[in-house]
Design a protein around this motif. Structure first.
Motif, PDB file in Angstrom:
ATOM      1  N   SER A 231      14.399 -14.062  33.480  1.00 37.23           N
ATOM      2  CA  SER A 231      14.022 -15.351  34.030  1.00 37.23           C
ATOM      3  C   SER A 231      12.744 -15.905  33.408  1.00 37.23           C
ATOM      4  O   SER A 231      12.511 -17.106  33.445  1.00 37.23           O
ATOM      5  CB  SER A 231      13.847 -15.237  35.556  1.00 37.23           C
ATOM      6  OG  SER A 231      12.869 -14.243  35.857  1.00 37.23           O
ATOM      7  N   GLY A 232      11.945 -15.048  32.806  1.00 37.77           N
ATOM      8  CA  GLY A 232      10.700 -15.524  32.196  1.00 37.77           C
ATOM      9  C   GLY A 232      10.879 -16.071  30.792  1.00 37.77           C
ATOM     10  O   GLY A 232       9.912 -16.576  30.199  1.00 37.77           O
TER      11      GLY A 232
ATOM     12  N   ILE B  53       8.400 -19.354  26.931  1.00 39.10           N
ATOM     13  CA  ILE B  53       7.950 -18.176  27.664  1.00 39.10           C
ATOM     14  C   ILE B  53       7.115 -18.672  28.850  1.00 39.10           C
ATOM     15  O   ILE B  53       6.124 -19.380  28.666  1.00 39.10           O
ATOM     16  CB  ILE B  53       7.111 -17.249  26.768  1.00 39.10           C
ATOM     17  CG1 ILE B  53       7.905 -16.863  25.510  1.00 39.10           C
ATOM     18  CG2 ILE B  53       6.684 -15.997  27.537  1.00 39.10           C
ATOM     19  CD1 ILE B  53       7.112 -16.056  24.504  1.00 39.10           C
ATOM     20  N   SER B  54       7.543 -18.319  30.049  1.00 36.96           N
ATOM     21  CA  SER B  54       6.853 -18.828  31.252  1.00 36.96           C
ATOM     22  C   SER B  54       5.437 -18.278  31.333  1.00 36.96           C
ATOM     23  O   SER B  54       5.118 -17.196  30.823  1.00 36.96           O
ATOM     24  CB  SER B  54       7.656 -18.466  32.513  1.00 36.96           C
ATOM     25  OG  SER B  54       7.647 -17.066  32.713  1.00 36.96           O
ATOM     26  N   ARG B  55       4.602 -19.038  32.044  1.00 41.97           N
ATOM     27  CA  ARG B  55       3.185 -18.699  32.115  1.00 41.97           C
ATOM     28  C   ARG B  55       2.915 -17.417  32.886  1.00 41.97           C
ATOM     29  O   ARG B  55       1.845 -16.815  32.743  1.00 41.97           O
ATOM     30  CB  ARG B  55       2.432 -19.860  32.757  1.00 41.97           C
ATOM     31  CG  ARG B  55       2.457 -21.125  31.907  1.00 41.97           C
ATOM     32  CD  ARG B  55       1.735 -22.254  32.601  1.00 41.97           C
ATOM     33  NE  ARG B  55       1.789 -23.471  31.788  1.00 41.97           N
ATOM     34  CZ  ARG B  55       1.260 -24.642  32.167  1.00 41.97           C
ATOM     35  NH1 ARG B  55       0.647 -24.736  33.346  1.00 41.97           N
ATOM     36  NH2 ARG B  55       1.340 -25.703  31.372  1.00 41.97           N
ATOM     37  N   GLU B  56       3.867 -17.007  33.745  1.00 42.05           N
ATOM     38  CA  GLU B  56       3.639 -15.776  34.512  1.00 42.05           C
ATOM     39  C   GLU B  56       3.738 -14.516  33.640  1.00 42.05           C
ATOM     40  O   GLU B  56       3.286 -13.436  34.039  1.00 42.05           O
ATOM     41  CB  GLU B  56       4.673 -15.639  35.636  1.00 42.05           C
ATOM     42  CG  GLU B  56       4.711 -16.793  36.621  1.00 42.05           C
ATOM     43  CD  GLU B  56       5.600 -17.906  36.152  1.00 42.05           C
ATOM     44  OE1 GLU B  56       6.806 -17.662  35.895  1.00 42.05           O
ATOM     45  OE2 GLU B  56       5.067 -19.018  35.978  1.00 42.05           O
ATOM     46  N   MET B  57       4.373 -14.632  32.474  1.00 42.75           N
ATOM     47  CA  MET B  57       4.580 -13.478  31.599  1.00 42.75           C
ATOM     48  C   MET B  57       3.299 -13.130  30.864  1.00 42.75           C
ATOM     49  O   MET B  57       2.500 -14.000  30.527  1.00 42.75           O
ATOM     50  CB  MET B  57       5.690 -13.765  30.591  1.00 42.75           C
ATOM     51  CG  MET B  57       6.998 -14.260  31.222  1.00 42.75           C
ATOM     52  SD  MET B  57       7.755 -13.080  32.339  1.00 42.75           S
ATOM     53  CE  MET B  57       8.264 -11.836  31.182  1.00 42.75           C
TER      54      MET B  57
ATOM     55  N   PRO C 165       1.930 -17.159  26.324  1.00 45.50           N
ATOM     56  CA  PRO C 165       3.141 -17.871  26.735  1.00 45.50           C
ATOM     57  C   PRO C 165       3.102 -19.308  26.240  1.00 45.50           C
ATOM     58  O   PRO C 165       2.059 -19.833  25.857  1.00 45.50           O
ATOM     59  CB  PRO C 165       3.094 -17.802  28.267  1.00 45.50           C
ATOM     60  CG  PRO C 165       2.147 -16.699  28.585  1.00 45.50           C
ATOM     61  CD  PRO C 165       1.128 -16.687  27.475  1.00 45.50           C
TER      62      PRO C 165
END
Length: 487
Positions: free
Chosen positions: A407-408, A422-426, A450
């Protein structure tokens, strides 16, 4: 070490003249046919010599030792003819005999077999009956053929016997008009020559000469050749072929020593044809069609001279991946007619036109291989050029994981580039790799933060079926396959 199977791909190669195009006959008498046919090793040796020596026509001896009423004998000959014509440049395959029964009750049975296709047939029947020889006609021929059939045991009686034999042979094969009748002669007088020409399609005549004292050759021997050829050309147009001898096992002169000194069989023909064309005193020249040449005989032919330059270097990678299509190039070689490619350890062998200087090769299994190439000319060869090749296993291909685990990451492909979000949480860094279906890396990139990225891929070969993209980071990895059609 694992065995390696190497597959060669190539386009349609014009090794030989197109059907219907006139072609010079380059003939070879093949003795001991009963020991060769059906023996794969002996057949391979003969076929290799035929193509390496630039022969395109053979005439078999010893068919009288084979029983053509046996289906296995006929099948062995069919298989040889098909292989020789499809891969080794043979355009003519004939047989010699001294009797009508030898042709009709043996050789012709093969042509009559319903399994023998038109291209499989024996296409020329070569009569060898020395009717001009006083000793032969008074001895062996007298006992076996002449006396039992009411003919005098001398050259005149023998010629009358041969004349009737040729008429009977023509009648027996009338349903096969494409079969040519050839007659061998040593020496012949004018009267016999005048009567013989209408009965045969081609005359093969002995040009048995030794090497001169200074190492040269003079095969034409103007006075003797002119006399015989004038006789042959007196009664209409006729095709003729000189026979050169490599056989040193009799009292007849031969070129065996000359050949062993490193000369090519083609040199003898070039010397003879040049002298023939220079003979301005030869009468009836327009009646004589010099079709080519014939060598006697296979078992006494020395090794071909190694006088051509090797096609060195072989240019191409020395380390390849399994199943990767790899191109190898060789330089052109002066006087080469074709190239022989050999691949070890599996022993594959391929012949291609000298105009074809590149090959595409695949290596389906890992291990070591040697690629060898040599040039073949007109009865001459070169040393081998060699290249050692190491075939490596592919990179391991990871299995894709489900989208729920990714999901990221969001990846799409467009214009042969990867568009990655690439999502910021990664948490980085992120190691990105793309490999093709052959296991070759086509993209390697490390990203620290990300965000959105566009990463171009290297050009994709038509042989590639998919691209696999993997992204690894400190919390795990993501892998996804893309079809080549998506790119």
């Amino acid at each position: 070490m694992k065995n390696i199977l190497i597959i060669i791909y190539t386009g349609i190669l014009m090794l030989f003249p197109m059907e219907g195009q006139a072609q010079e006959i380059k003939g070879l008498y093949v003795n001991s046919s009963d020991e060769i046919l059906g023996d794969s090793d002996q057949e391979s040796l003969l076929l290799d010599y035929i193509i390496q020596g630039n022969f395109n026509s053979i005439t078999f001896y010893s068919f009288h030792r084979l029983d053509f009423s046996q289906s296995e004998v006929r099948e062995n000959l069919r298989n040889f003819i098909r292989l020789g014509k499809s891969k080794y440049g043979l355009t003519r395959i004939g047989a010699a005999s001294e009797s009508l029964n030898g042709f009709i009750n043996n050789i012709h049975l093969f042509n009559l077999d319903t399994l023998t296709l038109p291209d499989d047939r024996i296409d020329h029947y070569n009569l060898e009956f020395e009717f001009w020889s006083n000793s032969a006609t008074a001895g062996y021929y007298c006992t076996k053929y002449l006396e039992p059939n009411g003919y005098s045991c001398n050259p005149n009686g023998a010629f009358s016997y041969v004349s009737q034999l040729l008429k009977d042979l023509r009648s027996q094969i009338s349903n096969f008009p494409e079969i040519e009748i050839e007659v061998y002669v040593g020496w012949i007088d004018e009267d016999h020559a005048a009567s013989l020409i209408p009965l045969a399609d081609r005359i093969l005549y002995a040009v048995y000469r030794n090497m001169e004292a200074d190492g040269s050759i003079e095969l034409y021997d103007f006075g003797q050749q002119r006399k015989r050829l004038t006789s042959l050309g007196q009664n209409g147009e006729i095709s003729i072929i000189p026979i050169f001898s490599s056989y040193d096992g009799s009292t007849d002169p031969s070129l065996n020593t000359w050949l062993r000194k490193g000369h090519s069989p083609c040199e003898a023909w070039e010397q003879y044809a040049s002298s023939f064309n220079r003979d301005i005193m030869l009468k009836n020249r327009k009646q004589l069609n010099l079709d080519g040449y014939q060598w006697f005989k296979y078992s006494s032919m020395p090794n071909l001279p190694m006088v051509l330059r090797a096609p060195d270097p072989i240019m191409g990678p020395t380390t390849v991946k399994v199943r990767e299509t790899v191109r190898y190039l060789i330089p052109q070689v002066k006087d080469a007619l074709r190239f022989e490619w050999q691949i070890y350890p599996n022993g594959a062998k391929h012949y291609h036109s000298a105009h074809e200087t590149e090959m595409l090769i695949q290596f389906p299994r890992a291990g070591s291989a040697t690629l060898m190439v040599r040039a073949l000319g007109c009865g001459a060869i070169s040393p081998f050029a060699r290249i050692q090749i190491q075939v490596e296993e592919n990179f391991p291909v990871a299995e894709p994981i489900s989208l729920k685990q990714s999901s990221g990451f969001n990846i799409i492909v467009k214009h042969k580039a990867l568009h990655i979000n690439i999502s910021r949480e990664m948490k980085g860094p992120f190691h990105i790799q793309a490999i093709n279906s052959l296991g070759r890396k086509i993209l390697t990139k490390t990203i620290t933060f990300p965000g959105d990225y566009c990463l171009p891929l290297y050009p994709i070969s038509d042989s590639i079926h998919f691209v696999q993209v993997s992204i690894s980071h400190q919390e795990g990895s993501f892998c996804k396959k893309f079809s080549i059609l998506d790119l």
